[in-house]
Write an enzyme that holds these catalytic residues in place. Structure first.
Site, PDB file in Angstrom:
ATOM      1  N   HIS A 161       0.833  -1.229   0.000  1.00 59.63           N
ATOM      2  CA  HIS A 161       0.000   0.000   0.000  1.00 59.63           C
ATOM      3  C   HIS A 161       0.857   1.263   0.000  1.00 59.63           C
ATOM      4  O   HIS A 161       0.417   2.311   0.497  1.00 59.63           O
ATOM      5  CB  HIS A 161      -0.950   0.041   1.198  1.00 59.63           C
ATOM      6  CG  HIS A 161      -1.716  -1.226   1.418  1.00 59.63           C
ATOM      7  ND1 HIS A 161      -2.943  -1.463   0.872  1.00 59.63           N
ATOM      8  CD2 HIS A 161      -1.390  -2.334   2.125  1.00 59.63           C
ATOM      9  CE1 HIS A 161      -3.379  -2.670   1.240  1.00 59.63           C
ATOM     10  NE2 HIS A 161      -2.439  -3.225   1.995  1.00 59.63           N
ATOM     11  N   SER A 282      15.496  21.695 -15.990  1.00 65.05           N
ATOM     12  CA  SER A 282      14.357  22.534 -16.346  1.00 65.05           C
ATOM     13  C   SER A 282      14.859  23.806 -17.010  1.00 65.05           C
ATOM     14  O   SER A 282      15.904  24.336 -16.641  1.00 65.05           O
ATOM     15  CB  SER A 282      13.579  22.886 -15.068  1.00 65.05           C
ATOM     16  OG  SER A 282      12.828  24.071 -15.255  1.00 65.05           O
ATOM     17  N   LYS A 288      16.460  21.877 -10.831  1.00 63.81           N
ATOM     18  CA  LYS A 288      15.783  20.607 -11.132  1.00 63.81           C
ATOM     19  C   LYS A 288      16.700  19.559 -11.766  1.00 63.81           C
ATOM     20  O   LYS A 288      17.555  19.869 -12.575  1.00 63.81           O
ATOM     21  CB  LYS A 288      14.599  20.846 -12.084  1.00 63.81           C
ATOM     22  CG  LYS A 288      13.422  21.558 -11.483  1.00 63.81           C
ATOM     23  CD  LYS A 288      12.781  20.843 -10.293  1.00 63.81           C
ATOM     24  CE  LYS A 288      12.026  19.599 -10.676  1.00 63.81           C
ATOM     25  NZ  LYS A 288      10.823  19.859 -11.473  1.00 63.81           N
ATOM     26  N   GLU A 295      10.440   8.270 -16.753  1.00 57.57           N
ATOM     27  CA  GLU A 295       9.066   8.703 -17.066  1.00 57.57           C
ATOM     28  C   GLU A 295       8.688   8.306 -18.492  1.00 57.57           C
ATOM     29  O   GLU A 295       7.556   7.884 -18.767  1.00 57.57           O
ATOM     30  CB  GLU A 295       8.938  10.215 -16.898  1.00 57.57           C
ATOM     31  CG  GLU A 295       9.035  10.653 -15.453  1.00 57.57           C
ATOM     32  CD  GLU A 295       9.207  12.158 -15.326  1.00 57.57           C
ATOM     33  OE1 GLU A 295       8.482  12.764 -14.543  1.00 57.57           O
ATOM     34  OE2 GLU A 295      10.075  12.738 -16.010  1.00 57.57           O
TER      35      GLU A 295
END
Ligand code: ARG
Length: 466
Positions: A161, A282, A288, A295
């Site tokens: 979970h 970024s 960043k 991804e």
């Protein structure tokens, strides 16, 4: 559509030619040209088969094979396809053959149909794509085991979970993915076995009218067997679906691994650093470092699962045998194979360059009371019925949370004062590395079991991808 160089393999019974819109709508050359090399190799084997049935002399067959040899080299260059507007790759190859051995080329299609030819070409192509996928998968599995070895005794909290559940070894976690990938390799091998069957001799749907030695053609092209029913060859694509299913399941596993590491490399987890070479920054926020490689792998699942779904729907409801619908099988296949193979290479590089920071997960395992199950089980081993042991360990956790006590704060004396059942050795279980030693069953996370599983996995690598 610009009119370029083209041949048409049919047309005698038509009064007028195809309309421009139909030609452009139905043509497949722009994508099936990827099958050119397979089409040529298949045609070489077919030229030899035509000699064996007496349609071609030995010299004619040799001349065709030699012309095809030349063509294989030419077909690797973009110039080979420039200006071509043939309806498909099979037509293009025959047109090119006519350019080399004019009269002889008219015999190459004797007793052959494009319906079996497209099955043959796709099988040859897919057999190689699967071998490539499996080689890339093996490289990834090798990196994964190296990563497990680098931190063999690092402790992490295992999750259910997405809540810290029980301590496990980092290597045990890596080996979980190894098992998924080992099954993926099995699925790919099974798909390959169904692909590696020779359809030549099936004709359009009814079987060729020429007495080909189909076993000999199969041997010539490296197939394990011949297909058993000509109508089945024309009408079915389930062997492509087998690959797309295996590819989808493998992408699913890559996606889950990606998701884990996107989380684990976040500031919130801070367990690992992804290599600079597989992350990006970024344009606006200077600080960043984004996990784009992972991804994208997660994102590309959509195209691979979509390919499986798309072919299911394409084939569903088509009447026996061949229908032009089947031409729609190739783009999903190419998309899936490209995206899968690209993702495998990418994630192997991420795995090679990732740096685990073992203190962070060890700390996470410790402060989270992931050891509570170890305490309850120790109580049960001492004779406390498990339901009571579970309740007592739960009370210990509640009391600790309410009073800001960490597991490591519990000494044998303090435990005994909390409840007489909590004997001295249970204080040692407050260290997450301790309790896992009892998980000695095969497949468990006890260090000896994991060491054995890791050594076995390294030995099993030899059988992956072959
Ligand atoms: N381009 C077709 C395909 O991919 C070739 C097969 C035969 N075409 C035909 N009209 N019977 O399926």
């Amino acid at each position: 559509m610009p009119t370029g160089d083209k041949l048409q393999l049919w047309g005698g019974r038509f009064e007028t030619g195809p309309s421009a819109i139909f030609e452009s709508f139905s043509g497949s050359l722009h994508f099936d040209k990827r099958l050119a090399d397979c089409d040529i190799r298949g045609s070489q084997a077919f030229a030899r088969a035509l000699q064996r049935v007496g349609i071609l002399t030995a010299e004619e067959s040799a001349a065709l094979v030699a012309a095809f040899d030349e063509m294989r080299v030419e077909a690797r260059e973009a110039a080979f396809y420039e200006g071509a507007t043939d309806e498909d790759v099979h037509t293009l190859i025959i047109r090119k053959l006519k350019g080399k051995v004019a009269g002889l080329a008219d015999k190459i299609h004797t007793g052959r149909s494009r319906n079996e030819q497209v099955s043959l070409d796709t099988r040859l192509w897919l057999r190689e794509a699967i071998d490539e996928t499996r080689a890339l998968l093996k490289a990834l599995m090798t990196e994964l085991l190296a990563l497990a070895r680098r931190h063999q005794n690092a402790v992490i909290p295992g999750y259910t979970h997405l809540r810290r559940a029980q301590p496990v070894l980092w290597a045990h976690y890596c080996l979980a993915y190894f098992e998924m990938f080992a099954r993926d390799d099995e699925r790919l091998a099974q798909a390959r076995a169904r692909v590696n069957v020779c359809p030549l001799g099936s004709g359009a749907l009814a079987g060729s009218g020429f007495p080909f030695d189909r076993e000999a053609i199969a041997r010539d092209l490296g197939f394990d067997a011949i297909t058993r029913n000509s109508m089945d060859v024309s009408g079915d694509r389930d062997w492509v679906l087998d690959y797309l299913y295996a590819a989808s399941t493998l992408m699913l596993h890559l996606s889950r691994l990606s998701e884990d590491w996107i989380l684990y490399s976040s500031d919130e987890f801070a367990w690992m650093d992804l290599g600079d070479g597989v992350t990006s920054g970024s344009s606006l926020m200077p600080q960043k470092k984004n996990p784009d490689s992972l991804e994208l792998i997660r994102g590309k699942c959509g195209r691979v699962f979509g390919s499986l779904t798309s072919l299911f729907i394409t084939v569903k409801g088509t009447p026996m045998t061949y229908n032009r619908d089947m031409q729609e099988d190739k783009e999903p296949l190419f998309i899936a194979a490209d995206q899968l193979n690209g993702s495998l290479a990418m994630i192997a590089e991420v795995t090679r360059t990732v740096v685990l920071k073992p203190e962070a997960p060890a700390e996470a395992a410790e402060v989270s009371w992931a050891v509570a199950t170890d305490v309850a089980e120790a109580l049960a081993r001492n004779g406390t019925p498990f339901h009571l042991a579970h309740k007592l360990a739960g009370k210990l956790v509640l009391h600790s949370l309410q009073n800001g006590i960490k597991p490591a704060d519990w000494t044998p004396e303090k435990l005994a004062a909390f409840a007489p059942e909590l004997t001295g050795e249970m204080a040692a279980l407050m260290n997450p590395a301790e309790g896992m030693k009892s998980r000695q069953v095969p497949g468990g996370t006890a260090p000896e079991q994991v060491a054995r599983a890791l050594a076995e996995a390294e030995a099993r690598l030899v059988n992956i991808g072959v």
